[in-house]
Design a protein around this motif. Structure first.
Motif, PDB file in Angstrom:
ATOM      1  N   ASP A 204      44.562  34.710  58.174  1.00 36.05           N
ATOM      2  CA  ASP A 204      44.377  34.424  59.591  1.00 36.05           C
ATOM      3  C   ASP A 204      42.906  34.324  59.968  1.00 36.05           C
ATOM      4  O   ASP A 204      42.554  33.624  60.918  1.00 36.05           O
ATOM      5  CB  ASP A 204      45.054  35.496  60.450  1.00 36.05           C
ATOM      6  CG  ASP A 204      46.565  35.416  60.390  1.00 36.05           C
ATOM      7  OD1 ASP A 204      47.103  34.307  60.536  1.00 36.05           O
ATOM      8  OD2 ASP A 204      47.212  36.454  60.174  1.00 36.05           O
ATOM      9  N   ASP A 205      42.049  35.018  59.229  1.00 38.12           N
ATOM     10  CA  ASP A 205      40.615  34.978  59.537  1.00 38.12           C
ATOM     11  C   ASP A 205      40.075  33.561  59.405  1.00 38.12           C
ATOM     12  O   ASP A 205      39.466  33.023  60.332  1.00 38.12           O
ATOM     13  CB  ASP A 205      39.841  35.945  58.646  1.00 38.12           C
ATOM     14  CG  ASP A 205      40.116  35.741  57.163  1.00 38.12           C
ATOM     15  OD1 ASP A 205      41.207  35.263  56.801  1.00 38.12           O
ATOM     16  OD2 ASP A 205      39.237  36.069  56.337  1.00 38.12           O
ATOM     17  N   VAL A 206      40.296  32.929  58.266  1.00 34.58           N
ATOM     18  CA  VAL A 206      39.727  31.594  58.058  1.00 34.58           C
ATOM     19  C   VAL A 206      40.528  30.517  58.780  1.00 34.58           C
ATOM     20  O   VAL A 206      39.979  29.504  59.216  1.00 34.58           O
ATOM     21  CB  VAL A 206      39.602  31.269  56.554  1.00 34.58           C
ATOM     22  CG1 VAL A 206      38.552  32.175  55.919  1.00 34.58           C
ATOM     23  CG2 VAL A 206      40.934  31.401  55.824  1.00 34.58           C
ATOM     24  N   ILE A 207      41.846  30.720  58.930  1.00 34.33           N
ATOM     25  CA  ILE A 207      42.656  29.746  59.652  1.00 34.33           C
ATOM     26  C   ILE A 207      42.241  29.683  61.122  1.00 34.33           C
ATOM     27  O   ILE A 207      42.046  28.609  61.688  1.00 34.33           O
ATOM     28  CB  ILE A 207      44.158  30.083  59.542  1.00 34.33           C
ATOM     29  CG1 ILE A 207      44.681  29.790  58.136  1.00 34.33           C
ATOM     30  CG2 ILE A 207      44.975  29.303  60.574  1.00 34.33           C
ATOM     31  CD1 ILE A 207      46.115  30.234  57.911  1.00 34.33           C
ATOM     32  N   SER A 208      42.114  30.833  61.731  1.00 32.40           N
ATOM     33  CA  SER A 208      41.931  30.880  63.178  1.00 32.40           C
ATOM     34  C   SER A 208      40.476  30.893  63.612  1.00 32.40           C
ATOM     35  O   SER A 208      40.156  30.405  64.694  1.00 32.40           O
ATOM     36  CB  SER A 208      42.638  32.116  63.750  1.00 32.40           C
ATOM     37  OG  SER A 208      44.024  32.068  63.483  1.00 32.40           O
TER      38      SER A 208
ATOM     39  N   GLY B 192      37.565  30.466  61.238  1.00 37.78           N
ATOM     40  CA  GLY B 192      36.654  30.168  60.137  1.00 37.78           C
ATOM     41  C   GLY B 192      35.321  29.614  60.600  1.00 37.78           C
ATOM     42  O   GLY B 192      34.278  29.874  59.997  1.00 37.78           O
ATOM     43  N   GLY B 193      35.326  28.832  61.685  1.00 30.58           N
ATOM     44  CA  GLY B 193      34.082  28.262  62.184  1.00 30.58           C
ATOM     45  C   GLY B 193      33.131  29.304  62.709  1.00 30.58           C
ATOM     46  O   GLY B 193      31.953  29.356  62.327  1.00 30.58           O
TER      47      GLY B 193
ATOM     48  N   VAL C 274      33.595  31.504  50.694  1.00 28.31           N
ATOM     49  CA  VAL C 274      33.201  30.186  51.211  1.00 28.31           C
ATOM     50  C   VAL C 274      32.366  30.348  52.480  1.00 28.31           C
ATOM     51  O   VAL C 274      31.451  29.559  52.748  1.00 28.31           O
ATOM     52  CB  VAL C 274      34.447  29.334  51.496  1.00 28.31           C
ATOM     53  CG1 VAL C 274      34.058  28.007  52.151  1.00 28.31           C
ATOM     54  CG2 VAL C 274      35.223  29.076  50.215  1.00 28.31           C
ATOM     55  N   MET C 275      32.645  31.393  53.236  1.00 25.75           N
ATOM     56  CA  MET C 275      31.938  31.652  54.494  1.00 25.75           C
ATOM     57  C   MET C 275      30.593  32.348  54.281  1.00 25.75           C
ATOM     58  O   MET C 275      29.856  32.583  55.230  1.00 25.75           O
ATOM     59  CB  MET C 275      32.792  32.537  55.408  1.00 25.75           C
ATOM     60  CG  MET C 275      34.128  31.942  55.795  1.00 25.75           C
ATOM     61  SD  MET C 275      33.986  30.579  56.958  1.00 25.75           S
ATOM     62  CE  MET C 275      34.429  29.208  55.912  1.00 25.75           C
TER      63      MET C 275
ATOM     64  N   LEU D  53      34.137  22.900  55.853  1.00 24.27           N
ATOM     65  CA  LEU D  53      33.952  24.195  55.201  1.00 24.27           C
ATOM     66  C   LEU D  53      35.096  25.142  55.541  1.00 24.27           C
ATOM     67  O   LEU D  53      35.606  25.869  54.673  1.00 24.27           O
ATOM     68  CB  LEU D  53      32.610  24.808  55.626  1.00 24.27           C
ATOM     69  CG  LEU D  53      32.138  26.003  54.807  1.00 24.27           C
ATOM     70  CD1 LEU D  53      31.698  25.561  53.414  1.00 24.27           C
ATOM     71  CD2 LEU D  53      30.983  26.705  55.523  1.00 24.27           C
ATOM     72  N   LYS D  54      35.514  25.132  56.800  1.00 27.17           N
ATOM     73  CA  LYS D  54      36.637  25.966  57.225  1.00 27.17           C
ATOM     74  C   LYS D  54      37.907  25.597  56.456  1.00 27.17           C
ATOM     75  O   LYS D  54      38.651  26.474  55.995  1.00 27.17           O
ATOM     76  CB  LYS D  54      36.850  25.795  58.729  1.00 27.17           C
ATOM     77  CG  LYS D  54      38.049  26.524  59.300  1.00 27.17           C
ATOM     78  CD  LYS D  54      38.118  26.349  60.813  1.00 27.17           C
ATOM     79  CE  LYS D  54      39.333  27.039  61.402  1.00 27.17           C
ATOM     80  NZ  LYS D  54      39.358  26.963  62.876  1.00 27.17           N
ATOM     81  N   ILE D  55      38.163  24.310  56.315  1.00 26.76           N
ATOM     82  CA  ILE D  55      39.346  23.857  55.576  1.00 26.76           C
ATOM     83  C   ILE D  55      39.254  24.247  54.108  1.00 26.76           C
ATOM     84  O   ILE D  55      40.254  24.648  53.494  1.00 26.76           O
ATOM     85  CB  ILE D  55      39.524  22.337  55.754  1.00 26.76           C
ATOM     86  CG1 ILE D  55      39.900  22.022  57.210  1.00 26.76           C
ATOM     87  CG2 ILE D  55      40.578  21.785  54.805  1.00 26.76           C
ATOM     88  CD1 ILE D  55      39.917  20.547  57.538  1.00 26.76           C
ATOM     89  N   GLN D  56      38.070  24.183  53.533  1.00 26.45           N
ATOM     90  CA  GLN D  56      37.894  24.606  52.148  1.00 26.45           C
ATOM     91  C   GLN D  56      38.232  26.084  51.981  1.00 26.45           C
ATOM     92  O   GLN D  56      38.829  26.494  50.978  1.00 26.45           O
ATOM     93  CB  GLN D  56      36.461  24.329  51.695  1.00 26.45           C
ATOM     94  CG  GLN D  56      36.154  22.853  51.490  1.00 26.45           C
ATOM     95  CD  GLN D  56      34.694  22.598  51.164  1.00 26.45           C
ATOM     96  OE1 GLN D  56      33.847  23.493  51.244  1.00 26.45           O
ATOM     97  NE2 GLN D  56      34.374  21.362  50.799  1.00 26.45           N
ATOM     98  N   ALA D  57      37.869  26.895  52.964  1.00 28.12           N
ATOM     99  CA  ALA D  57      38.207  28.324  52.910  1.00 28.12           C
ATOM    100  C   ALA D  57      39.717  28.519  52.983  1.00 28.12           C
ATOM    101  O   ALA D  57      40.278  29.382  52.286  1.00 28.12           O
ATOM    102  CB  ALA D  57      37.511  29.065  54.049  1.00 28.12           C
TER     103      ALA D  57
END
Length: 634
Positions: free
Chosen positions: A365-369, A371-372, A464-465, A577-581
């Protein structure tokens, strides 16, 4: 929305948000907190039980299953244990049951009711009636007729508790059900089966038929309470309450019932006219948030940038009082334009150097919601910790376990030395998976493997972040550790774990999932644990140290721009980058076990939602961005 005394079934008690508008054809109560909703409905049932018991009479209850009424059942159990509420004078009839379905199946409503209510109270087992899903097909019609006859013999249902499906079904009365239908065998709608897929670990395992009370059976109840929670129910709530009676939406028949009350939370109420566009109903008191909603709505309706809205636009849409309040269309337009513009915060306007915790209900949920913003917080040198609240292990396919087990065996054989421990683990895991049936609770070895898979993916995602494994905390809250889709209620042990982390890290800011449309309520339950921990830790002398709380959404819904406090723009590179995560969560890639009604992958949903949020601002005449995340500061 006002509060006032309302009589339901002849018994006066106070509800918040009851309306008498002509648009709402079923009296509707908005209660913003799930626990409060459960208490209101449970207290009504308890009042009827006590009245009937005092008169030496039996109360006949019609009961529903699913996640929505569980809170009511838990409150009834509490009343039984702590206040002596007795079920000895209660006869119950359940709405429905899957067919075919053994009573002892983990999926059966028979088992659900005993686990969630009956085994915890003093009801006579002989007074419990649940449709029998194990009957031979040749016996079904006679059994359904007998069920109807038994309801009549009991004196009819006094109080019927209902939930509502996304198609508007009540019980399993799917689109097309007739007003005069009675208890019968029905074919389940594809949407209903898709909704149930998570409980059965795949839509292919969901029965295609069910036994259900009919519309006429439900309408014969003397009093009906229907419950709905979550943003994903908002559309069907409005359709049921404000729309015309239609066989395609079974709940609309309740408009003809003389004593039905709809109970909804804030999220499920957002599409009701009195919430979405109250100025269309009556005079309103214009404050800034309502003005922002109205002007944004008007600009979208007129397909204009908000600075181009005219007096005629306002007059044609019942908004002249808003113009009068501010003096001119230009003044209103400018006010709302500036309010929305002030919400936009690029990296330079975001916090720097703060101790921050991102609470992630599941390990993605962290990177989905967010990530940016997670990446921007890292770049702004905030001290970041990502706290994964549950293992998410039930959302890992068995074939992933087999794949990782094969990897371990090969590694053990070729590089480590062919030890017995790995071989023994493999034998245990493979033997269990070979005999496992859909929905069976995994053995501890498999649960652990699935947990570790998701933990390793979570670490890969935050790398990735720009974060490392030292920035990840895996809380593994006890409420989640049932091995089943349905979880235990949040308890003191869950709150204590969260409180301990808050005391240890002493954050200045925390991110919390505010998405209430998670199919199984895990996001809501995690938020409850955090809310209770915050209330426990930051009291008295420590109140001043309470962290700022930012609520995020994104996995299932997004904050509307009118509700958001902060809008964070993302460049094309940042969204990539968010999608890559998100891609690092390989066990959830391609085909997640619990996708909900949206069949797209999570990264596709994210891309669409983030781009849509940015596009909305562009269409309103504000600055144009590639994508955007939205947050509410609580």
């Amino acid at each position: 929305m006002s509060a006032g005394p309302v009589r339901v079934g002849g018994s006066p008690f106070v509800h918040a948000g009851v309306t008498g508008t002509a648009r709402e054809r079923i009296p509707t109560v908005i209660i913003d907190e799930h626990g409060a909703m459960a208490r209101v409905v449970a207290q009504r049932i308890a009042t009827l039980m006590r009245e009937r018991s005092a008169a030496g009479q039996t109360l006949v209850l019609g009961l529903a299953t699913g996640s929505t009424p569980i809170g009511v059942y838990r409150e009834l159990i509490r009343l039984h244990r702590e206040e002596g509420l007795s079920f000895r004078h209660v006869v119950s009839f359940n709405l429905d049951e899957y067919y075919p379905m053994r009573a002892d199946s983990i999926h059966s409503y028979h088992r659900f009711m005993w686990e969630n209510l009956f085994s915890h109270v003093d009801i006579d087992a002989a007074n419990v009636n649940i449709p029998d899903g194990s009957l031979a097909r040749a016996d079904v019609d006679a059994a359904c007729a007998a069920y109807e006859a038994k309801i009549v013999a009991a004196g009819g249902i006094d109080f019927q508790l209902l939930g509502i499906g996304k198609t508007g079904h009540i019980g399993f009365n799917e689109p097309g059900s007739g007003e005069h239908s009675r208890t019968r065998l029905v074919h389940l709608d594809s949407i209903t089966r898709r909704d149930a897929a998570a409980d059965f670990f795949g839509e292919e395992n969901v029965p295609r038929e069910a036994l259900t009370m009919g519309i006429a059976t439900i309408m014969a109840a003397r009093e009906v309470a229907i419950l709905a929670t979550g943003e994903h129910k908002s559309g069907i709530v409005r359709r049921s309450v404000e729309g015309e009676i239609d066989r395609a939406v079974a709940a609309t028949f309740l408009q003809r019932h003389p004593n039905t009350t709809f109970y909804v939370d804030d999220a499920a109420a957002v599409d009701l006219t009195r919430v979405a566009t109250p100025w269309l109903l009556d005079e309103v008191v214009w404050d800034e948030p309502l003005a922002v909603r109205a002007v944004t709505w008007l600009a979208a309706k007129q397909k204009k940038a908000m600075l181009k809205l005219t007096q005629a636009d306002y007059a044609e849409n019942n908004l002249t009082s808003l113009v009068a309040r501010h003096g001119s269309p230009g003044a209103v337009n400018g006010l709302v334009f500036n309010v929305l513009g002030a919400k936009i915060r690029g990296k330079s306007k975001l916090p720097r150097g703060l101790k921050t915790i991102c609470f992630s209900p599941h390990p993605d949920d962290d990177v989905i919601s967010m990530g940016g913003i997670l990446r921007k917080f890292v770049e702004n040198e905030n001290d970041m910790t990502v706290a994964y609240m549950t293992s998410g292990n039930i959302a890992v396919f068995d074939h992933d376990v087999r794949r990782y087990m094969d990897f371990l065996l090969r590694l053990d054989s070729e590089r480590i030395g062919d030890g017995t421990a790995v071989r023994q683990l493999a034998d245990t895991v493979h033997a269990f998976l070979q005999r496992k049936q859909a929905g069976d609770v995994d053995i501890p070895e498999v649960q652990d493997m699935k947990r570790i898979i998701r933990e390793s993916e979570a670490v890969s995602g935050i790398e990735v972040m720009g974060l490392g494994k030292e920035h990840a905390r895996f809380l593994n809250l006890p409420f989640y550790q049932t091995g089943k889709v349905r979880k235990d209620p949040i308890g003191p042990a869950d709150v204590a774990i969260v409180a301990e982390l808050l005391r240890e890290l002493q954050p200045d800011l925390i991110f919390v999932a505010g998405d209430l449309s998670d199919p199984h309520g895990t996001h809501r339950m995690c938020k409850e644990a955090i809310d209770r921990a915050v209330a426990e830790v930051y009291t008295g002398a420590h109140a001043a140290k309470r962290p700022e709380i930012w609520l995020y959404r994104g996995a299932w819904q997004e904050w509307p721009i009118t509700e958001a406090t902060v809008l964070v723009p993302l460049s094309q590179e940042e969204l990539t980058l968010k999608i890559q995560a998100i891609f690092k969560h390989q066990s959830q890639k391609d085909s997640a076990p619990f996708p909900g009604q949206d069949e797209r992958e999570f990264w596709q949903r994210v891309e669409q939602r983030n781009k849509t949020t940015a596009k909305q601002l562009d269409q309103l005449g504000l600055a144009e961005y590639f994508a955007m995340e939205a947050y509410v500061i609580a």
